[in-house]
Design a protein around this motif. Sequence first.
Motif, PDB file in Angstrom:
ATOM      1  N   ASP A 176       0.926 -17.852  -1.950  1.00 23.27           N
ATOM      2  CA  ASP A 176       0.542 -17.658  -0.559  1.00 23.27           C
ATOM      3  C   ASP A 176       0.413 -16.206  -0.140  1.00 23.27           C
ATOM      4  OD1 ASP A 176      -0.367 -19.495   1.103  1.00 23.27           O
ATOM      5  OD2 ASP A 176       1.452 -19.783   2.258  1.00 23.27           O
ATOM      6  N   ARG A 177       0.805 -15.293  -1.028  1.00 18.43           N
ATOM      7  CA  ARG A 177       0.788 -13.886  -0.642  1.00 18.43           C
ATOM      8  C   ARG A 177      -0.436 -13.195  -1.234  1.00 18.43           C
ATOM      9  NH1 ARG A 177       6.217 -13.360   0.552  1.00 18.43           N
ATOM     10  NH2 ARG A 177       6.377 -15.602   0.667  1.00 18.43           N
ATOM     11  N   CYS A 178      -1.287 -12.697  -0.344  1.00 18.44           N
ATOM     12  CA  CYS A 178      -2.431 -11.899  -0.812  1.00 18.44           C
ATOM     13  C   CYS A 178      -2.611 -10.754   0.174  1.00 18.44           C
ATOM     14  CB  CYS A 178      -3.687 -12.766  -0.936  1.00 18.44           C
ATOM     15  SG  CYS A 178      -5.108 -11.901  -1.638  1.00 18.44           S
ATOM     16  N   LEU A 179      -1.662  -9.819   0.149  1.00 22.09           N
ATOM     17  CA  LEU A 179      -1.665  -8.718   1.107  1.00 22.09           C
ATOM     18  C   LEU A 179      -2.650  -7.625   0.699  1.00 22.09           C
ATOM     19  CD1 LEU A 179       2.195  -8.319   1.732  1.00 22.09           C
ATOM     20  CD2 LEU A 179       0.557  -9.594   3.107  1.00 22.09           C
ATOM     21  N   CYS A 180      -3.381  -7.130   1.618  1.00 22.54           N
ATOM     22  CA  CYS A 180      -4.353  -6.038   1.477  1.00 22.54           C
ATOM     23  C   CYS A 180      -5.624  -6.527   0.762  1.00 22.54           C
ATOM     24  CB  CYS A 180      -3.787  -4.837   0.721  1.00 22.54           C
ATOM     25  SG  CYS A 180      -2.318  -4.172   1.490  1.00 22.54           S
ATOM     26  N   ALA A 207      -5.279   3.794  -1.930  1.00 29.23           N
ATOM     27  CA  ALA A 207      -3.821   3.636  -1.804  1.00 29.23           C
ATOM     28  C   ALA A 207      -3.125   4.136  -3.066  1.00 29.23           C
ATOM     29  CB  ALA A 207      -3.473   2.169  -1.548  1.00 29.23           C
ATOM     30  N   TRP A 258      -3.762  -1.723   6.981  1.00 31.29           N
ATOM     31  CA  TRP A 258      -3.066  -1.042   5.866  1.00 31.29           C
ATOM     32  C   TRP A 258      -3.860   0.157   5.383  1.00 31.29           C
ATOM     33  CZ3 TRP A 258      -5.313  -0.576   1.022  1.00 31.29           C
ATOM     34  CH2 TRP A 258      -6.439  -1.378   0.775  1.00 31.29           C
ATOM     35  N   LEU A 297       3.695   1.819  -3.609  1.00 31.20           N
ATOM     36  CA  LEU A 297       3.254   2.566  -4.788  1.00 31.20           C
ATOM     37  C   LEU A 297       3.845   3.968  -4.819  1.00 31.20           C
ATOM     38  CD1 LEU A 297      -0.458   1.529  -4.316  1.00 31.20           C
ATOM     39  CD2 LEU A 297       1.077   0.642  -6.065  1.00 31.20           C
ATOM     40  N   ALA A 343       0.219  -3.499  -8.837  1.00 29.70           N
ATOM     41  CA  ALA A 343       0.068  -2.713  -7.615  1.00 29.70           C
ATOM     42  C   ALA A 343      -0.036  -3.604  -6.375  1.00 29.70           C
ATOM     43  CB  ALA A 343      -1.161  -1.810  -7.720  1.00 29.70           C
ATOM     44  N   PHE A 344      -0.910  -4.599  -6.443  1.00 30.30           N
ATOM     45  CA  PHE A 344      -1.074  -5.510  -5.311  1.00 30.30           C
ATOM     46  C   PHE A 344      -0.904  -6.944  -5.808  1.00 30.30           C
ATOM     47  CE2 PHE A 344      -3.246  -1.657  -4.057  1.00 30.30           C
ATOM     48  CZ  PHE A 344      -2.886  -1.508  -2.723  1.00 30.30           C
ATOM     49  N   PHE A 384      -6.089 -21.687  -0.357  1.00 30.81           N
ATOM     50  CA  PHE A 384      -4.909 -21.601  -1.207  1.00 30.81           C
ATOM     51  C   PHE A 384      -3.904 -20.625  -0.611  1.00 30.81           C
ATOM     52  CE2 PHE A 384      -2.383 -19.800  -4.623  1.00 30.81           C
ATOM     53  CZ  PHE A 384      -1.985 -20.928  -5.328  1.00 30.81           C
ATOM     54  N   PHE A 385      -4.403 -19.490  -0.148  1.00 31.81           N
ATOM     55  CA  PHE A 385      -3.538 -18.509   0.498  1.00 31.81           C
ATOM     56  C   PHE A 385      -3.614 -18.697   2.022  1.00 31.81           C
ATOM     57  CE2 PHE A 385      -4.913 -16.526  -3.492  1.00 31.81           C
ATOM     58  CZ  PHE A 385      -3.696 -16.161  -4.039  1.00 31.81           C
ATOM     59  N   THR A 386      -2.673 -18.093   2.727  1.00 31.15           N
ATOM     60  CA  THR A 386      -2.661 -18.188   4.182  1.00 31.15           C
ATOM     61  C   THR A 386      -3.943 -17.631   4.784  1.00 31.15           C
ATOM     62  OG1 THR A 386      -0.313 -17.730   3.972  1.00 31.15           O
ATOM     63  CG2 THR A 386      -1.218 -17.753   6.208  1.00 31.15           C
ATOM     64  N   ARG A 437      -0.437 -10.900  -6.275  1.00 32.25           N
ATOM     65  CA  ARG A 437      -0.845 -12.100  -5.548  1.00 32.25           C
ATOM     66  C   ARG A 437      -0.016 -13.256  -6.065  1.00 32.25           C
ATOM     67  NH1 ARG A 437      -2.868  -8.746  -2.955  1.00 32.25           N
ATOM     68  NH2 ARG A 437      -5.037  -8.140  -2.713  1.00 32.25           N
ATOM     69  N   SER A 452      -7.944  -9.793   0.531  1.00 27.27           N
ATOM     70  CA  SER A 452      -8.180 -10.249   1.894  1.00 27.27           C
ATOM     71  C   SER A 452      -8.879  -9.156   2.698  1.00 27.27           C
ATOM     72  CB  SER A 452      -6.854 -10.648   2.556  1.00 27.27           C
ATOM     73  OG  SER A 452      -5.888  -9.649   2.356  1.00 27.27           O
ATOM     74  N   SER A 453      -9.254  -8.047   2.024  1.00 27.45           N
ATOM     75  CA  SER A 453      -9.996  -6.967   2.688  1.00 27.45           C
ATOM     76  C   SER A 453     -11.399  -6.900   2.106  1.00 27.45           C
ATOM     77  CB  SER A 453      -9.305  -5.622   2.443  1.00 27.45           C
ATOM     78  OG  SER A 453      -7.934  -5.700   2.733  1.00 27.45           O
ATOM     79  N   ASN A 482      -0.527 -15.375  -9.344  1.00 25.90           N
ATOM     80  CA  ASN A 482      -1.792 -16.103  -9.306  1.00 25.90           C
ATOM     81  C   ASN A 482      -2.912 -15.307  -9.957  1.00 25.90           C
ATOM     82  OD1 ASN A 482      -0.626 -17.124  -6.167  1.00 25.90           O
ATOM     83  ND2 ASN A 482      -0.894 -18.497  -7.890  1.00 25.90           N
ATOM     84  N   GLU A 483      -2.745 -13.996  -9.974  1.00 25.92           N
ATOM     85  CA  GLU A 483      -3.714 -13.114 -10.639  1.00 25.92           C
ATOM     86  C   GLU A 483      -2.942 -12.222 -11.594  1.00 25.92           C
ATOM     87  OE1 GLU A 483      -6.203 -10.805  -7.972  1.00 25.92           O
ATOM     88  OE2 GLU A 483      -6.331  -9.167  -9.406  1.00 25.92           O
ATOM     89  N   ALA A 521      -0.648   7.757  -4.169  1.00 31.74           N
ATOM     90  CA  ALA A 521       0.663   7.659  -4.810  1.00 31.74           C
ATOM     91  C   ALA A 521       0.665   8.349  -6.168  1.00 31.74           C
ATOM     92  CB  ALA A 521       1.061   6.195  -4.985  1.00 31.74           C
ATOM     93  N   HIS A 572      -8.389  -0.060  -2.354  1.00 32.46           N
ATOM     94  CA  HIS A 572      -7.114  -0.152  -3.055  1.00 32.46           C
ATOM     95  C   HIS A 572      -6.872   1.081  -3.926  1.00 32.46           C
ATOM     96  CE1 HIS A 572      -8.092  -4.369  -1.996  1.00 32.46           C
ATOM     97  NE2 HIS A 572      -6.796  -4.460  -1.773  1.00 32.46           N
ATOM     98  N   HIS A 577       0.819  -1.218   0.000  1.00 27.92           N
ATOM     99  CA  HIS A 577       0.000   0.000   0.000  1.00 27.92           C
ATOM    100  C   HIS A 577       0.848   1.260   0.000  1.00 27.92           C
ATOM    101  CE1 HIS A 577       0.995  -0.993   4.091  1.00 27.92           C
ATOM    102  NE2 HIS A 577       0.455   0.103   4.582  1.00 27.92           N
ATOM    103  N   LEU A 578       2.099   1.146   0.473  1.00 27.86           N
ATOM    104  CA  LEU A 578       2.987   2.311   0.490  1.00 27.86           C
ATOM    105  C   LEU A 578       4.040   2.238  -0.618  1.00 27.86           C
ATOM    106  CD1 LEU A 578       3.524   2.482   4.365  1.00 27.86           C
ATOM    107  CD2 LEU A 578       1.940   3.861   2.982  1.00 27.86           C
TER     108      LEU A 578
END
Lengths: 555, 555
Positions: free
Chosen positions: A551-555, B258, B508, A183, A545-546, B241-243, A548, B221-222, A285-286, B262, B255, A180-181
Motif C-alpha cells: 500500500d505504500r508508494c510514496l513520491c 532527491a 516532496w 536518503l 531509495a523509494f 493496489f496502492f492507496t 514500494r 505516484s508522481s 512490490n518492486e 543526498a 527522484h 526523499h529526505l
Amino acid sequence: MSAKPHLASLVRLGTRNSETRTICRRCVYKNTRLFSTGRIIRQENSDDSSPVESTAARTANALPTTVRELLLTKNDIKDQAAVKGWIQTIRKQKGVCFATVTDGSTAQTVQVVMTPEQGSALTIGAAAKITGSWQESPVKKAQQKELLAADVKLLAESDPGTYPLQKKSHTFEYLRTIPHLRLRSSTSRSILQLRSTALSQISTYFTTNSFAQVQPPILTSSDCEGAGEVFAVTASDRKPFFTDPVYLTVSSQLHLEAMALAMSKVWCMSPTFRAEKSDTARHLNEFYMLEAEIAFVEDGIEEVMNVVEGVVKSIVHGLVNNEVLKKDLLTRRSDDIGLLEPKQLEKRWDGIINMPWRRITYTQAIEALKNAVKRGEEYKARAASAMNPNYKGTHEVTWDQGADFKFPVEWGMNLQSEHEKYLAHIVGNGAPVFVTDYPKQLKPFYMLPNESNSRDEEGRETVACFDLLLPQVGEIVGGSMREHRYEMLEGEMKRRGMSEESIKQLGWYLELRKWGCAPLGGFGIGFDRLLAYLAGVENIRETVAFPRWFDRCLC
Amino acid sequence: MSAKPHLASLVRLGTRNSETRTICRRCVYKNTRLFSTGRIIRQENSDDSSPVESTAARTANALPTTVRELLLTKNDIKDQAAVKGWIQTIRKQKGVCFATVTDGSTAQTVQVVMTPEQGSALTIGAAAKITGSWQESPVKKAQQKELLAADVKLLAESDPGTYPLQKKSHTFEYLRTIPHLRLRSSTSRSILQLRSTALSQISTYFTTNSFAQVQPPILTSSDCEGAGEVFAVTASDRKPFFTDPVYLTVSSQLHLEAMALAMSKVWCMSPTFRAEKSDTARHLNEFYMLEAEIAFVEDGIEEVMNVVEGVVKSIVHGLVNNEVLKKDLLTRRSDDIGLLEPKQLEKRWDGIINMPWRRITYTQAIEALKNAVKRGEEYKARAASAMNPNYKGTHEVTWDQGADFKFPVEWGMNLQSEHEKYLAHIVGNGAPVFVTDYPKQLKPFYMLPNESNSRDEEGRETVACFDLLLPQVGEIVGGSMREHRYEMLEGEMKRRGMSEESIKQLGWYLELRKWGCAPLGGFGIGFDRLLAYLAGVENIRETVAFPRWFDRCLC
C-alpha cells in the motif's frame, strides 16, 4: 589572545581577506596577523610543504573533488583543497568554528576548521563550498586530517528549526515516512554507496567472463511462474492499451532464455514486480533481480552455481577492498538504530569470501534436519530424565544440541524459514549453502528433471535446481537447468493442468526448443535482499531509495 | 584418393577415433592414416607447434571459450581448441565438410573443417560443440584461421525444413514478428553486443568520475512532466493496489534530484514508459533512459554538457577500440537490409570522438535557420531569373545552397525535426551540436530561468537548458539546470496553472528546496535512440530485444 598556547594544538586559520589567525584548540589563545593580499598567505604557507606535495596539489586534475577522494588524500594540499557538501554538524566556539561536511560520496565527513565569522551563516543541512588547506589534524583521535578554511561560501540555506534530520537519532520507521529526505541519513548514504559499488562490480564480473548485459522487457504478455500475483498495466484511463492484456514482469527468465539461445551467456539487472500484500521485512512490490542465463552448459547446475558463487564473491571482494565503503558500513553512528554489530557483519563478509560454500542435495538436507530433530528429542529426553544437570525445566533446544522445529520434517515438503536458517547455520557453518535437487512437485514446470539414475534410492523425482541459503536470512538465490526438450516441456505444462490458453500464450517459449536448444540453465538473485544481508539491515526497505510495499508508494 | 594433391591446400582432419585423414581443399585428394589412440594424434601434431604456443594452449585457463575469444587468438592451439555454438552455414562436399559456427558473442563465425561423417548430423541452426585444432587457414581470403575438427558433438537438432531463419535474407519487418528468434540474426547479435559494450562503458565512465549508480523507482505516484501520456498500474483484476493511483515512470529526474541532494552525483539506466500511440521509427512505449543528476554545479549547463559529451564519447571509444564489435557493425551481410553504409557509419563515430561539438544558443540557432531560409530564397530567385544555368526548373534547394523549410522559422517556436537536422548537418558539420537556452515557455516548469543579464537584447525569457542534436537524427538528449529556489519553483508551478492537487502531489519535490538545495542540473539520454544512431539502423525497434510499440507487446 593573552593566554599561552599549547604548541601541539596550534592551528593557523587562513582567510581570503587580509589576515590569518592562529588559534589554540585546547585553550583560548588567538593571534591575528595582517597581510596585504590573499596571495601572500599562499606564499608563506607554501614554505612548509615538500616539493612533491605542492606539485601534486597544484596539478589541477589531481585535486580531489569529492569527500571520499579528499579523505583518501594522504598528502597535504596547500590552499587549493576544496569540499562541496552539506553541513552535518557544526560547533561554534569563541575563537574557532568546527563543522563536519559530507557530500554523500561516503557517509564519512571532512572536518572543517573556520573562523567564527566564516561559519556564521552555516547551519545543519546547509550546502556550502569550503576552500582551504588539507592538513594534519592536531587531534588525531577523531580524524587524521582536516580542512583549514580560507574561503567559505554558503550555497543553500537550511532552517535548523524545521529540518527534519536535525535530530541525531531517528528510527528507520520514521525515516521511511520521508523517503526523499531519508536518503540524507548516514545509513542511507552507506547503503546507496554499497548498491552502487555492487552494481559496478557485477558489471565488471560479467564483462570479464564474456557475458553480454541485456535489458529484457518490463511490460510482458507472458507470466513466468504461471501463478504469481501480477500487476496489470493499462492506459491512464484504465482501458486496455495493447491488444493483449499486459503485465509487469515477475521474472525476466523466459525472455533471458530466448536471449541466451542467441548470445550464449547473458545477464541483466532488472526491476521485477509482485502484487503481493506482504508486509514483511523480506518483501517489496518492486525489487531488483540479478538474473543470468547460460546456454551450452556442460556440467549441469554445478556450472551455474559456480557463476552464482563467482558473482556474489566478487561483490563482497569489491566491498572489502573499498576501505571507505567498508568503514562506512562498519561505523555505528547515533542515527543507526537496528544495524547488525560490526563484528557480526564482518563475519558475514568473511563467510562469503573466505569459507567454502557447501553444496548438499535436498535429500541430504532432509536427513540433516531429521537428525537434528532426533538429537533434539534425545536431548530433551535426557534433560527430562534429570540426567542432565543443565536442564532448566524448559524444552528449549539450541541448534548445537539439536533442533525443535515448528514444522515437521518430511521428504517432499517445502523447506520452511526455520529449516533454511538451521541448514545455513549448522551445515554452512557461517558460509552460504547450496541446496540442490528439490522434489519436482515443489518447483516450476520449466525445470529440467534429473535422470532416473540420479534419483534417490526410493526413485523419487527431483529436478536439477538449487537454492542458495544465507545464514540468518535463508533463501536468496534460486536457479536451475531448464527443460530444453520440446515434447518434455509441453508434456509437463499439460501435466500440470495449464490451460490451452496459457500454453498458447507461451508458444514462443516452447518454440525456443524447436531449433538448436542447447542445454541451458540460469539463476535469479534477489539483489535487494543480498544488499540487506551485506549491509546488516533487517528490512530490505532500507536498501531501496523509494521502497514500494503493502500500500505504500510514496513520491 | 588417387589424385595428386595441391601441397598448399592440404588439410589434416583429426578425429577422436583411430584415424586422421589428409585432404586437399582444391581437389579430391584424400589420404587416411590409422593411429592406435587419439593421444598419438596429439603427440604427432605437437611436433609442429612452437614451445610458446603449446604452453599457451595447454594452460587450461588460457583457452578461449567463446567465438569472440577464439577469433582473437592469433596463436595456433593444438587439439584443445573448442567452440560451442550454432551452425550458421554448412557446405558438405565429397571429402570434406565446412561449417561456420557462431555463439552470439560476436556476429562473426568460426570456420570449422570436418569430415563428411563428422558433419553428417549438422544442419543450420543446430547447436554443437566442436573440439580440435585452431590453425592457419589455407584460404586466407575468407578467414585467417579455422578450427580443424577432431570431435564434433551435436547438442541440439534443428529441422532445416521449418527453421524460420533458414533463408539468408529477411526484412526487419518480418523479423520483428518473431522477436524470440530474431535475436539469432547477425544484425540483432551485433546490436545486442553494442548495447552490452555501451552499458559496460557507461558503468566505467561514471565509476571513474565518482558518480553513484542508483535505481530510482519504476512505480510512482508522481508524474514528472505533468502532462505526459502515462500507463496506470493496478492489481491484476484492474482494481487499485496502492492507496494512491500509481503510474509507470516517464522519467526518473524528480527522484534523481532527491538522490543528488543526498549523494551529489548520481546516474541511472532505467526503463521509462510513455503510453503514446506513435507508430514512428523513433518511438517505443518502453525504452531506456540514461539519466544523471549533479548537485553543486558551479558552471551551469556547461558543466552538465561536459558530462553528456564525456559519457557519449566514452561509449564510442569503447566501440571503436573493440575490434570485434567494430567489424560486426561494419560488416554488411546478406541478411542486413536497411543498414547504413559502413563508410557513413564510421563517419558518425568519427564525428563524435574526433570533431568539436559546437554549442550554440537557441537564439543563434534561429538566426542560422533564418539565414538559411534567406539564402534559399535568394538561390531560388536567381534560379528563377534563369541566371543560374544549373537550375532545373524545380524549386529544390540543397542545404549547401540554403534551406526551404516546411515550418516557418520564428523565435519562440519549437524546433522541428527538419530544423534540428539542418543545424546538426550545417552547424555541427557531422558532429553533435548542443543548442542551449530555449525560450522558457517551450520547456517544463522545473528548469532554471536564465538571469536577466543573459537574456537576449529584446529581453525575452530563456531557461538554462540544452538539447543535443545528432546529424540525420535530431534531438537525442535533453538537460537543464533545475530551479533550486522554493518560492520560485512554487510560483512557476502556479503560474503554469498546475492544480492544487498536482502541486500537493509534488510536495516532496518542492520540499527538496527547503534545506540545503545546492544548484543542480542533469540530463536524460534516449539510450535506444543513441544505439540506433551508433549501429546505423533507422528504427529503434531494431535496438531492443523485445520492443513494445503501438499495440505490439509480443512475448
